[in-house]
Design an enzyme around this catalytic site. Structure first.
Site, PDB file in Angstrom:
ATOM      1  N   TYR A 179       0.858  -1.182   0.000  1.00 29.89           N
ATOM      2  CA  TYR A 179       0.000   0.000   0.000  1.00 29.89           C
ATOM      3  C   TYR A 179       0.892   1.229   0.000  1.00 29.89           C
ATOM      4  CZ  TYR A 179      -3.407   3.507   1.492  1.00 29.89           C
ATOM      5  OH  TYR A 179      -4.207   4.626   1.566  1.00 29.89           O
ATOM      6  N   ASP A 194       9.413   3.358  -0.396  1.00 33.03           N
ATOM      7  CA  ASP A 194       8.355   3.953   0.420  1.00 33.03           C
ATOM      8  C   ASP A 194       8.715   3.693   1.875  1.00 33.03           C
ATOM      9  OD1 ASP A 194       6.108   4.529   1.907  1.00 33.03           O
ATOM     10  OD2 ASP A 194       4.700   3.603   0.518  1.00 33.03           O
ATOM     11  N   LYS A 240       4.804   9.832   8.604  1.00 29.08           N
ATOM     12  CA  LYS A 240       4.562   9.322   9.948  1.00 29.08           C
ATOM     13  C   LYS A 240       5.528   9.897  10.983  1.00 29.08           C
ATOM     14  CE  LYS A 240       2.011   5.307   8.392  1.00 29.08           C
ATOM     15  NZ  LYS A 240       0.647   5.752   8.690  1.00 29.08           N
TER      16      LYS A 240
END
Length: 411
Positions: free
Chosen positions: A128, A221, A249
């Site tokens: 994802y 990522d 994050k």
């Protein structure tokens, strides 16, 4: 709100219950609106590596807010955060801030397509990378298949430009690169959205080699792994350097912030330095920058050693608890991340993750919640240990996990 929530996993449908509405958090614990307290291992899905409401982060945000919440103009803090990122991430020489990981991923892919003059993007099944249209594609059969939309509203043409191969499958990777000549290979260096599935030995090195051989850019990522697996993220830990890195994050310290970065020659193509357009009104927001800087400045080598020890102790204890209860579970972890898979075999890719007993996982999660432990409410998400979790907290969690494994309702 659709489904009563603003992001799907919060609805807790995957574990068969209604969502829990949280009121506050402090350190490793959260309290819901009914006054129930939980030891939290969701940690806002990764940003809260220091725990909830860390005093240094709160003080930094308050001080920034007193000076103004947003300007739409450059600030000194943005430069300081960019310098901190460049100092930590081995492959990053220049960085552009955004407000979300999805936005950063979209921008990195646009840059890769501009640099290479190609359109196809290779991703891995079960990965994802935000809700970018072209990456919301699911894998078909065979070694490498063209993507089909996995969500209504995704244009078929956007999904068709995405090539999906199984994670940890060298033959599929090489065949796809040769056949499709992608603009980019995008990968989580340690996938954490099919559960935690570390790369097989040599697989990240093969990604680098395949990208070089095919003329593609390698994009890591590191929204989840960045600044969590270590000071320089997964790329530093595994000593494999991507061309571009997506971050988020931990970077925002609990406030909305993300970024993409990489080699200077690549990032110099981004407007206004170059011809590839990307912009954002709240990019580099002063509050998010302050929270991110306060967080990163507390993440030294000692902090990472403590986080790794906490993760190992939790993972080992969960394995032992499952074995003692006679439950078929496999616990996979890297520093700062782990997943309890309800299967008796190692999980090397999305297909193996999808074959786990999700009903048993859901029942176990409900049993943990009843005992004051807040796990990720999905078999396909990671647990996020934090620096706020003490040895006593881990002891309490392992005792609750043992009882939950033995609970007839989770059998």
């Amino acid at each position: 709100m659709p489904g009563g929530v603003n992001s799907p996993v919060r609805a807790m449908r995957a574990i068969g219950r209604d969502p829990i509405f949280l009121a506050c958090g402090a350190g490793p614990r959260v309290t819901d609106v009914d006054g129930n307290e939980y030891i939290d291992f969701v940690s806002s899905w990764g940003p809260l590596i220091l725990g909830h409401a860390h005093p240094d982060v709160i003080a930094a945000v308050q001080e920034a807010a007193r000076r103004g919440t947003t300007f739409g103009a450059p600030t000194e803090g943005e430069v300081e955060l960019a310098a901190e990122v460049v100092a930590r991430m081995p492959s990053v020489e220049m960085v552009r801030m955004t407000s979300s990981g999805t936005e950063a991923t979209m921008s990195a892919l646009r840059l890769a397509r501009a640099v290479t003059g190609r359109e196809p993007v290779l991703k891995f099944a079960g990965a994802y990378h935000g809700h970018v249209d072209g990456l919301l594609a699911q894998a078909g059969s065979g070694l490498a298949t063209q993507g089909i939309p996995a969500s209504p509203g995704v244009p078929a043409a956007a999904a068709a430009a995405t090539v999906i191969v199984p994670w940890n499958d060298p033959a599929a990777l090489l065949a796809a690169c040769e056949r499709h000549q992608p603009a980019a290979i995008i990968a989580e260096p340690v996938p954490a959205n099919m559960g935690v599935v570390p790369p097989a030995p040599g697989f990240l090195e093969l990604l680098r080699e395949a990208a070089d051989a095919s003329g593609a850019l390698l994009i890591f990522d590191e929204v989840i792994t960045g600044f969590r697996l270590g000071r320089g993220g997964a790329q530093e830990r595994f000593a494999v350097m991507p061309d571009l890195t997506v971050m988020g994050k931990v970077l925002g310290g609990g406030l909305p912030a993300a970024a993409y970065g990489g080699r200077r020659d690549l990032l110099s193509r981004i407007a206004p330095a170059g011809d590839v357009y990307q912009a954002g009104t709240l990019s580099g927001n002063p509050l998010a920058v302050a929270a991110g800087l306060a967080t990163l400045r507390l993440l030294d080598e000692d902090a990472y050693a403590r986080l790794e020890a906490t993760t190992e102790r939790l993972a080992d204890g969960l394995r032992d608890a499952g074995a003692a209860a006679g439950r078929a579970v496999t616990v996979q972890s890297v520093p700062g991340l782990l997943t309890v898979f309800f299967t008796d075999a190692p999980v090397a890719d999305y297909r193996a993750a999808a074959e786990c007993d999700v009903d048993a996982y859901g029942a176990w999660c409900r049993a943990l919640l009843a005992r004051g432990v807040y796990p990720p409410p999905s078999q396909f998400e990671a647990w996020f240990p934090s620096l706020a979790h003490s040895e006593e907290d881990i002891d309490l969690v392992l005792a609750a996990a043992s009882e939950a494994f033995a609970d007839e309702g989770s059998a």
